[in-house]
Design an enzyme around this catalytic site. Structure first.
Site, PDB file in Angstrom:
ATOM      1  N   CYS A  30       2.614  -3.192  15.491  1.00 56.56           N
ATOM      2  CA  CYS A  30       2.356  -2.933  14.070  1.00 56.56           C
ATOM      3  C   CYS A  30       1.854  -3.885  13.414  1.00 56.56           C
ATOM      4  O   CYS A  30       2.153  -5.096  13.299  1.00 56.56           O
ATOM      5  CB  CYS A  30       3.744  -2.486  13.453  1.00 56.56           C
ATOM      6  SG  CYS A  30       3.858  -2.258  11.660  1.00 56.56           S
ATOM      7  N   CYS A  81       7.706  -5.274  15.395  1.00 57.52           N
ATOM      8  CA  CYS A  81       7.069  -4.531  16.420  1.00 57.52           C
ATOM      9  C   CYS A  81       5.642  -4.910  16.756  1.00 57.52           C
ATOM     10  O   CYS A  81       5.022  -5.306  15.906  1.00 57.52           O
ATOM     11  CB  CYS A  81       7.155  -2.850  15.986  1.00 57.52           C
ATOM     12  SG  CYS A  81       8.854  -2.414  15.332  1.00 57.52           S
ATOM     13  N   CYS A 108       0.307   2.106   8.873  1.00 57.20           N
ATOM     14  CA  CYS A 108       1.287   0.994   8.359  1.00 57.20           C
ATOM     15  C   CYS A 108       0.744  -0.283   8.413  1.00 57.20           C
ATOM     16  O   CYS A 108       0.413  -0.917   9.425  1.00 57.20           O
ATOM     17  CB  CYS A 108       2.456   1.096   9.152  1.00 57.20           C
ATOM     18  SG  CYS A 108       3.993   0.177   8.778  1.00 57.20           S
ATOM     19  N   CYS A 112       3.373   8.271   1.213  1.00 57.11           N
ATOM     20  CA  CYS A 112       4.194   7.100   2.396  1.00 57.11           C
ATOM     21  C   CYS A 112       4.278   5.900   1.274  1.00 57.11           C
ATOM     22  O   CYS A 112       3.100   5.441   1.029  1.00 57.11           O
ATOM     23  CB  CYS A 112       3.187   7.239   3.346  1.00 57.11           C
ATOM     24  SG  CYS A 112       3.642   5.961   4.592  1.00 57.11           S
ATOM     25  N   GLU A 126       0.657  -1.262   0.137  1.00 58.75           N
ATOM     26  CA  GLU A 126      -0.104  -0.090  -0.004  1.00 58.75           C
ATOM     27  C   GLU A 126       0.880   1.369   0.142  1.00 58.75           C
ATOM     28  O   GLU A 126       2.052   1.092   0.377  1.00 58.75           O
ATOM     29  CB  GLU A 126      -1.034   0.308   1.210  1.00 58.75           C
ATOM     30  CG  GLU A 126      -0.111  -0.385   2.595  1.00 58.75           C
ATOM     31  CD  GLU A 126      -1.099  -0.416   3.630  1.00 58.75           C
ATOM     32  OE1 GLU A 126      -2.045  -1.499   3.575  1.00 58.75           O
ATOM     33  OE2 GLU A 126      -1.190   0.098   4.761  1.00 58.75           O
ATOM     34  N   CYS A 150       7.189  -7.137   7.109  1.00 62.41           N
ATOM     35  CA  CYS A 150       8.265  -6.644   7.850  1.00 62.41           C
ATOM     36  C   CYS A 150       8.690  -7.582   8.941  1.00 62.41           C
ATOM     37  O   CYS A 150       8.126  -8.080   9.506  1.00 62.41           O
ATOM     38  CB  CYS A 150       7.983  -5.318   8.247  1.00 62.41           C
ATOM     39  SG  CYS A 150       9.435  -4.786   9.339  1.00 62.41           S
TER      40      CYS A 150
HETATM   41  N1  SAH Z   1       9.985   0.374   9.372  1.00 64.30           N
HETATM   42  C1  SAH Z   1      10.171   1.600   9.440  1.00 64.30           C
HETATM   43  C2  SAH Z   1       9.294   2.392   8.347  1.00 64.30           C
HETATM   44  C3  SAH Z   1       7.675   1.908   8.520  1.00 64.30           C
HETATM   45  S1  SAH Z   1       6.839   2.064   9.866  1.00 64.30           S
HETATM   46  C4  SAH Z   1      10.036   2.200  10.765  1.00 64.30           C
HETATM   47  O1  SAH Z   1       9.555   1.433  11.744  1.00 64.30           O
HETATM   48  O2  SAH Z   1      10.509   3.167  10.970  1.00 64.30           O
HETATM   49  C5  SAH Z   1       6.743   3.835   9.676  1.00 64.30           C
HETATM   50  C6  SAH Z   1       5.908   4.531  11.137  1.00 64.30           C
HETATM   51  O3  SAH Z   1       4.697   3.921  11.387  1.00 64.30           O
HETATM   52  C7  SAH Z   1       7.004   3.947  12.513  1.00 64.30           C
HETATM   53  O4  SAH Z   1       7.354   4.937  13.090  1.00 64.30           O
HETATM   54  C8  SAH Z   1       5.958   3.101  12.923  1.00 64.30           C
HETATM   55  O5  SAH Z   1       6.225   2.622  14.397  1.00 64.30           O
HETATM   56  C9  SAH Z   1       4.500   3.715  12.865  1.00 64.30           C
HETATM   57  N2  SAH Z   1       3.399   2.887  12.905  1.00 64.30           N
HETATM   58  C10 SAH Z   1       3.300   1.419  12.906  1.00 64.30           C
HETATM   59  N3  SAH Z   1       2.086   0.965  13.205  1.00 64.30           N
HETATM   60  C11 SAH Z   1       1.167   2.141  13.533  1.00 64.30           C
HETATM   61  C12 SAH Z   1       0.247   2.386  14.082  1.00 64.30           C
HETATM   62  N4  SAH Z   1      -0.753   1.484  14.339  1.00 64.30           N
HETATM   63  N5  SAH Z   1      -0.314   3.897  14.394  1.00 64.30           N
HETATM   64  C13 SAH Z   1       0.680   4.568  14.406  1.00 64.30           C
HETATM   65  N6  SAH Z   1       2.000   4.408  13.790  1.00 64.30           N
HETATM   66  C14 SAH Z   1       2.292   3.390  13.576  1.00 64.30           C
HETATM   67 FE1  SF4 Z   2       8.341  -3.185  10.633  1.00 65.98          FE
HETATM   68 FE2  SF4 Z   2       6.174  -2.014  11.491  1.00 65.98          FE
HETATM   69 FE3  SF4 Z   2       8.270  -2.167  12.927  1.00 65.98          FE
HETATM   70 FE4  SF4 Z   2       8.597  -0.719  11.079  1.00 65.98          FE
HETATM   71  S1  SF4 Z   2       6.960  -0.359  12.775  1.00 65.98           S
HETATM   72  S2  SF4 Z   2      10.126  -1.916  11.799  1.00 65.98           S
HETATM   73  S3  SF4 Z   2       7.020  -1.687   9.587  1.00 65.98           S
HETATM   74  S4  SF4 Z   2       7.088  -3.953  12.269  1.00 65.98           S
END
Ligand code: SAH
Ligand code: SF4
Length: 340
Positions: free
Chosen positions: A116, A113, A330, A102, A89, A109
């Protein structure tokens, strides 16, 4: 066959040189692709017939397939299907300073995390360079707009797909290409230290954002698996080195998770951690998802947290909430689509 959209200007020049043809042809092809936006080699009018045949034999020029688009007032979310049926996406956001897209860098991934959706879906594969470039082309074509800012904050960890991400930045930053200024490009990483080391030697002035999300190892390890490999003090150390080397300010992203990392103590600890570092902190209201138990912090708590940082002279902003109605965080659109 390689997609033409994944080829950098330099690679295309080498391609023509190897065929004993003028390098200038690379510039011509780039202009057809990215300025005039033709979608077939046959439409490249000033290119010789033979060269067109060579290009057709050596490269594909397919677009990405759009599966759905979800729109809200200030955001449009695109779900794409790739040639192997994987889904990714991209999210378009309208700001007063321009249009920002974005984009995704991987299918899923592996960083894991806990909050996420993309991590929940695990990495299937890296995106190739052309799949990143084509997210921009498809959205620009469909919306009939030009995108001014690119953030690598969609599905995936950009530094787990480093080489393709660097080629992607080269292509979109080329003046003969899409021509997005390097200061308008932001790479976000969960903190892969060896890649941050590598990135500080990259010649382009691209912005770096670090997903910090916690002020200490205890909390960070409880929500981000990567913190078990690269501890917070090591991360801060490499960021200081990065700033010294590049003279660029770094952004720290901090998702506000209710009762996890949003206390006043956390704000004080964060202020201490970041004291004296040329950075700013972006507080992100968490986008709740049906699959994951974390809750978003209340508005009042976010403001209290913000005030503590401010009082301690940390540059801080609260991110405007985009498209929570269209599952803009994300990986969320893809995750929900899989269930429909
Ligand atoms: N993997 C990279 C980039 C993609 S995630 C990273 O983690 O930085 C981009 C951002 O979206 C990250 O800061 C991540 O922690 C945040 N993110 C993930 N899930 C989210 C959610 N449900 N609500 C708000 N931000 C979120
Ligand atoms: Fe991966 Fe989501 Fe963590 Fe970014 S926030 S590193 S996309 S698991």
């Amino acid at each position: 066959m390689n997609s033409i959209y994944g080829i950098t200007m330099q690679e295309l020049e080498m391609y023509f040189t190897s065929k004993n043809e003028g390098k200038y042809k690379a510039t011509q092809v780039f202009e057809w692709l990215y300025k005039k936006r033709v979608e077939s080699f046959d439409d490249m009018k000033n290119i010789s017939k033979k060269t067109k045949e060579d290009l057709k034999n050596d490269f594909s020029i397919e677009p990405l397939e759009i599966i759905t688009i979800k729109k809200d007032v200030d955001v449009s979310k695109y779900l794409f299907k790739l040639s192997d049926n994987q889904k990714i996406e991209a999210v378009l956001m309208y700001h007063d300073y321009g249009n920002s897209l974005c984009i995704s860098t991987q299918v899923g991934c592996n960083m894991g995390c806990h909050f996420c959706e993309s991590g929940r879906l695990k990495k299937v594969r890296n995106l190739d360079t052309s799949e990143m470039v084509r997210q921009i082309l498809m959205v620009e074509k469909h919306e009939k707009i030009r995108i001014s800012h690119i953030v690598l904050m969609g599905i995936g960890e950009p530094f787990d797909n480093y080489d393709n991400v660097i080629s992607f930045i080269d292509i979109i930053n080329t003046p003969k290409g899409i021509d997005i200024g390097s200061r308008h490009i932001t790479v976000s990483t969960s903190g892969i230290i060896p890649k941050i080391e590598q990135f500080m030697n990259y010649e382009k002035q691209v912005n770096l954002a670090i997903s910090l999300h916690a002020p200490n190892n205890k909390i960070r390890s409880s929500i981000m698996e990567i913190n078990k490999a690269y501890k917070i003090e090591e991360l801060i150390k490499v960021i200081k080195k990065y700033i010294e080397k590049t003279n660029r300010r770094v952004t720290f992203e901090y998702i506000m998770l209710k009762d996890v990392n949003d206390s006043i103590e956390c704000a004080l600890e964060l202020s201490n951690l970041l004291k004296g570092i040329n950075c700013y902190v972006n507080l992100i209201p968490y986008n709740e998802t049906s699959h994951i138990q974390y809750k978003k912090s209340s508005k009042e708590q976010i403001l209290k947290f913000y005030d503590v940082l401010k009082k301690n002279n940390i540059n801080v902003t609260i991110r405007r909430e985009f498209g929570s109605k269209v599952n803009a965080a994300c990986g969320q659109l893809r995750a929900n689509y899989e269930e429909e």
